[in-house]
Write a protein that holds these residues in place. Structure first.
Motif, PDB file in Angstrom:
ATOM      1  N   GLN A 168     -10.248 -14.065  -8.017  1.00  0.00           N
ATOM      2  CA  GLN A 168      -8.885 -13.837  -8.491  1.00  0.00           C
ATOM      3  C   GLN A 168      -8.738 -14.341  -9.916  1.00  0.00           C
ATOM      4  O   GLN A 168      -9.184 -15.436 -10.259  1.00  0.00           O
ATOM      5  N   SER A 169      -8.100 -13.521 -10.764  1.00  0.00           N
ATOM      6  CA  SER A 169      -7.864 -13.946 -12.143  1.00  0.00           C
ATOM      7  C   SER A 169      -6.808 -15.043 -12.162  1.00  0.00           C
ATOM      8  O   SER A 169      -6.063 -15.243 -11.194  1.00  0.00           O
ATOM      9  N   ASP A 170      -6.725 -15.757 -13.288  1.00  0.00           N
ATOM     10  CA  ASP A 170      -5.773 -16.862 -13.397  1.00  0.00           C
ATOM     11  C   ASP A 170      -4.611 -16.531 -14.331  1.00  0.00           C
ATOM     12  O   ASP A 170      -4.036 -17.411 -14.972  1.00  0.00           O
ATOM     13  N   ASP A 171      -4.253 -15.244 -14.410  1.00  0.00           N
ATOM     14  CA  ASP A 171      -3.138 -14.828 -15.271  1.00  0.00           C
ATOM     15  C   ASP A 171      -1.828 -15.458 -14.803  1.00  0.00           C
ATOM     16  O   ASP A 171      -1.608 -15.660 -13.605  1.00  0.00           O
ATOM     17  N   VAL A 172      -0.962 -15.753 -15.770  1.00  0.00           N
ATOM     18  CA  VAL A 172       0.350 -16.322 -15.463  1.00  0.00           C
ATOM     19  C   VAL A 172       1.465 -15.364 -15.877  1.00  0.00           C
ATOM     20  O   VAL A 172       2.396 -15.112 -15.115  1.00  0.00           O
ATOM     21  N   LEU A 173       1.370 -14.807 -17.055  1.00  0.00           N
ATOM     22  CA  LEU A 173       2.413 -13.921 -17.574  1.00  0.00           C
ATOM     23  C   LEU A 173       2.212 -12.473 -17.141  1.00  0.00           C
ATOM     24  O   LEU A 173       3.137 -11.664 -17.266  1.00  0.00           O
ATOM     25  N   TYR A 174       1.035 -12.148 -16.638  1.00  0.00           N
ATOM     26  CA  TYR A 174       0.740 -10.777 -16.224  1.00  0.00           C
ATOM     27  C   TYR A 174       0.255 -10.785 -14.774  1.00  0.00           C
ATOM     28  O   TYR A 174      -0.220 -11.816 -14.266  1.00  0.00           O
ATOM     29  N   PRO A 175       0.378  -9.649 -14.067  1.00  0.00           N
ATOM     30  CA  PRO A 175      -0.081  -9.600 -12.673  1.00  0.00           C
ATOM     31  C   PRO A 175      -1.563  -9.956 -12.561  1.00  0.00           C
ATOM     32  O   PRO A 175      -2.386  -9.524 -13.370  1.00  0.00           O
ATOM     33  N   ARG A 176      -1.898 -10.745 -11.577  1.00  0.00           N
ATOM     34  CA  ARG A 176      -3.279 -11.135 -11.365  1.00  0.00           C
ATOM     35  C   ARG A 176      -4.096  -9.981 -10.795  1.00  0.00           C
ATOM     36  O   ARG A 176      -3.569  -9.110 -10.101  1.00  0.00           O
TER      37      ARG A 176
ATOM     38  N   ASP B 247     -17.218  -1.993  -6.464  1.00  0.00           N
ATOM     39  CA  ASP B 247     -17.405  -2.113  -7.910  1.00  0.00           C
ATOM     40  C   ASP B 247     -16.149  -1.623  -8.617  1.00  0.00           C
ATOM     41  O   ASP B 247     -16.157  -0.594  -9.314  1.00  0.00           O
ATOM     42  N   ARG B 248     -15.056  -2.347  -8.441  1.00  0.00           N
ATOM     43  CA  ARG B 248     -13.805  -1.992  -9.095  1.00  0.00           C
ATOM     44  C   ARG B 248     -12.893  -3.213  -9.122  1.00  0.00           C
ATOM     45  O   ARG B 248     -13.111  -4.202  -8.421  1.00  0.00           O
ATOM     46  N   ILE B 249     -11.862  -3.142  -9.936  1.00  0.00           N
ATOM     47  CA  ILE B 249     -10.883  -4.221 -10.054  1.00  0.00           C
ATOM     48  C   ILE B 249      -9.569  -3.755  -9.432  1.00  0.00           C
ATOM     49  O   ILE B 249      -9.072  -2.671  -9.741  1.00  0.00           O
ATOM     50  N   PHE B 250      -9.008  -4.573  -8.576  1.00  0.00           N
ATOM     51  CA  PHE B 250      -7.755  -4.250  -7.901  1.00  0.00           C
ATOM     52  C   PHE B 250      -6.607  -4.986  -8.578  1.00  0.00           C
ATOM     53  O   PHE B 250      -6.770  -6.103  -9.088  1.00  0.00           O
ATOM     54  N   THR B 251      -5.433  -4.348  -8.541  1.00  0.00           N
ATOM     55  CA  THR B 251      -4.227  -4.951  -9.106  1.00  0.00           C
ATOM     56  C   THR B 251      -3.197  -5.139  -7.982  1.00  0.00           C
ATOM     57  O   THR B 251      -3.459  -4.838  -6.819  1.00  0.00           O
ATOM     58  N   SER B 252      -2.019  -5.617  -8.365  1.00  0.00           N
ATOM     59  CA  SER B 252      -0.964  -5.837  -7.383  1.00  0.00           C
ATOM     60  C   SER B 252      -0.423  -4.534  -6.817  1.00  0.00           C
ATOM     61  O   SER B 252       0.376  -4.543  -5.871  1.00  0.00           O
ATOM     62  N   ASN B 253      -0.821  -3.377  -7.369  1.00  0.00           N
ATOM     63  CA  ASN B 253      -0.390  -2.088  -6.845  1.00  0.00           C
ATOM     64  C   ASN B 253      -1.254  -1.598  -5.689  1.00  0.00           C
ATOM     65  O   ASN B 253      -0.848  -0.704  -4.939  1.00  0.00           O
ATOM     66  N   ASP B 254      -2.469  -2.141  -5.572  1.00  0.00           N
ATOM     67  CA  ASP B 254      -3.339  -1.684  -4.497  1.00  0.00           C
ATOM     68  C   ASP B 254      -4.032  -2.844  -3.762  1.00  0.00           C
ATOM     69  O   ASP B 254      -4.981  -2.636  -3.015  1.00  0.00           O
ATOM     70  N   ALA B 255      -3.542  -4.046  -3.954  1.00  0.00           N
ATOM     71  CA  ALA B 255      -4.087  -5.201  -3.240  1.00  0.00           C
ATOM     72  C   ALA B 255      -2.985  -6.228  -3.037  1.00  0.00           C
ATOM     73  O   ALA B 255      -2.155  -6.464  -3.921  1.00  0.00           O
ATOM     74  N   VAL B 256      -2.956  -6.844  -1.880  1.00  0.00           N
ATOM     75  CA  VAL B 256      -1.952  -7.873  -1.572  1.00  0.00           C
ATOM     76  C   VAL B 256      -2.658  -9.069  -0.959  1.00  0.00           C
ATOM     77  O   VAL B 256      -3.487  -8.929  -0.061  1.00  0.00           O
ATOM     78  N   LEU B 257      -2.330 -10.249  -1.472  1.00  0.00           N
ATOM     79  CA  LEU B 257      -2.935 -11.488  -0.989  1.00  0.00           C
ATOM     80  C   LEU B 257      -1.926 -12.201  -0.092  1.00  0.00           C
ATOM     81  O   LEU B 257      -0.882 -12.659  -0.548  1.00  0.00           O
ATOM     82  N   PHE B 258      -2.254 -12.258   1.198  1.00  0.00           N
ATOM     83  CA  PHE B 258      -1.400 -12.946   2.163  1.00  0.00           C
ATOM     84  C   PHE B 258      -1.862 -14.396   2.288  1.00  0.00           C
ATOM     85  O   PHE B 258      -3.038 -14.664   2.554  1.00  0.00           O
ATOM     86  N   LYS B 259      -0.920 -15.338   2.105  1.00  0.00           N
ATOM     87  CA  LYS B 259      -1.251 -16.759   2.245  1.00  0.00           C
ATOM     88  C   LYS B 259      -0.195 -17.440   3.101  1.00  0.00           C
ATOM     89  O   LYS B 259       0.999 -17.159   2.978  1.00  0.00           O
TER      90      LYS B 259
END
Length: 382
Positions: free
Chosen positions: A112-120, A137-149
């Motif tokens: 997971q990236s450590d972005d603060v001002l932009y979507p991780r 072999d791809r990068i996912f964004t908040s439009n196609d990935a959700v992290l449940f905690k």
């Protein structure tokens, strides 16, 4: 806690074995209790249908994906149970990614990236489907990935307490405080006179006791000569946990974990019936916070802001968590009809497929509920 630990040390600074055994058992019971609690929550959530409210033509396809087959190799019940288990037990949470074909998968690992001002973003994603894994072999964004905690301060505090107690116990063991050497009791008459073997001079009782202690602890000693009236006996100082100790500890650990998870004790031990209020408390305090986390994640990932503003929703339906006996609840179901529920609404509540008939979607109200409605609304006398 520290007063308790102090009592467990003997005058030589040695920690009794009982404490080490107790902490090892408590740690094992805590892990077992957490597994039992999370399994109960995951089982409950996995049986809940996921409703998709949308005017989009893909809504039915989305419902099929969420409720029947998330991907070609998994069924929804097991998929969501594994999601809940991983989000509750892993400090990293559970990442769910959506592929271009609409299928969703659980991530076994990711970065997971450590972005603060932009979507991780999420990269190096390894997905799991059944017993197989595959690296994407791809990068996912908040439009196609959700992290449940799962966030539970009470549980974190309890686990931190267990870790602190374990640290005290095991550090003491590692430093050699936990002694396995046998201990002895020496009794001698008060008028005994003992002489040194080297100087032939009288020695004190304490000096003679120290000599015997060294002899007993020597690796080379095989035989000890004792004088008349001298008695040497071994003392087994090891303390072990009894069955009653384990049972008492189990009840303490299970109760603490149940409280931390918000699970009523009767539900945790499986001692409730369908009519018990404990089931409602279990749903409200243990399952609902996790369900809300799932709802927020799915809506935030798979719905745009415009779709959400127009009323589209993805929601886990908890209406029919408990078994509904249609014969026993016939009068209550009839009241729902009189309050505007359609026949298909009732079928959906019971987990049955809808009927493709106009009358099955019609809504009826008794006169006291139909006040102010237009003349085409069907009503009845009451």
């Amino acid at each position: 806690m520290f007063q308790f630990v102090k009592k467990l040390f003997n005058k030589d600074g040695q920690l009794v074995d009982y404490y080490i055994d107790m902490m090892a058992e408590k740690n094992r019971l805590s892990q077992l209790a957490l597994e039992i609690g999370f399994n109960k929550i995951a089982d409950l959530i996995s049986k809940c249908p996921i409703d998709v409210y949308s005017t989009d033509s893909d809504a039915i396809k989305t419902e099929y994906c969420l409720n029947v087959r998330p991907n070609p190799n998994e069924f929804a019940t097991d998929f969501w149970k594994q999601v809940v288990m991983k989000m509750c037990t892993s400090s990293d949470g559970c990442l769910v990614v959506q592929m271009s074909d609409g299928n969703i998968y659980r991530a076994e690992s990711f970065v997971q990236s450590d972005d603060v001002l932009y979507p991780r973003t999420f990269s190096n994603v390894v997905i799991r489907s059944g017993n197989r894994t595959y690296k994407l072999d791809r990068i996912f964004t908040s439009n196609d990935a959700v992290l449940f905690k799962y966030k539970n301060e009470k549980l974190l505090a309890y686990l931190n307490e267990i870790n602190q107690e374990n640290a005290i116990a095991w550090s003491a063991a590692i430093k050699g405080v936990k002694s396995k050497l046998s201990k002895f009791k020496i009794q001698m008459p008060g008028n005994i006179q003992v002489y040194s073997e080297k100087t032939r001079q009288p020695i004190t009782e304490n000096e003679y006791t120290e000599k015997i202690r060294k002899d007993l602890s020597s690796d080379d000693i095989r035989v000890i000569f004792s004088r008349n009236g001298l008695d040497i006996s071994a003392i087994d100082s090891k303390s072990t946990m009894t069955a009653s100790d384990v049972k008492a500890l189990k009840d303490e650990v299970f109760t603490n974990v149940a409280i931390a998870l918000g699970i009523p004790k009767s539900v945790f031990y499986g001692e409730v019936t369908e009519k018990s209020d404990a089931n409602n408390e279990f749903i409200t305090y243990a399952a609902d916070p996790i369900i809300q986390e799932l709802n927020d994640g799915m809506n935030g990932c798979w719905l745009s802001q415009l779709e959400w503003e127009r009323g589209d929703r993805i929601l886990i339906n908890t209406d029919a968590i408990k078994h509904i006996d249609v014969i026993e609840q016939a009068s209550n179901l009839d009241k729902l009809y009189s309050n505007g529920w359609s026949h298909n609404d009732i079928l959906k509540l019971r987990g049955k497929p809808p009927i493709d008939e106009d009358w099955a979607n019609a809504r009826r109200f008794t006169k006291n509920y139909a006040t102010g409605m237009d003349e085409n609304t069907k009503g009845g006398d009451e």
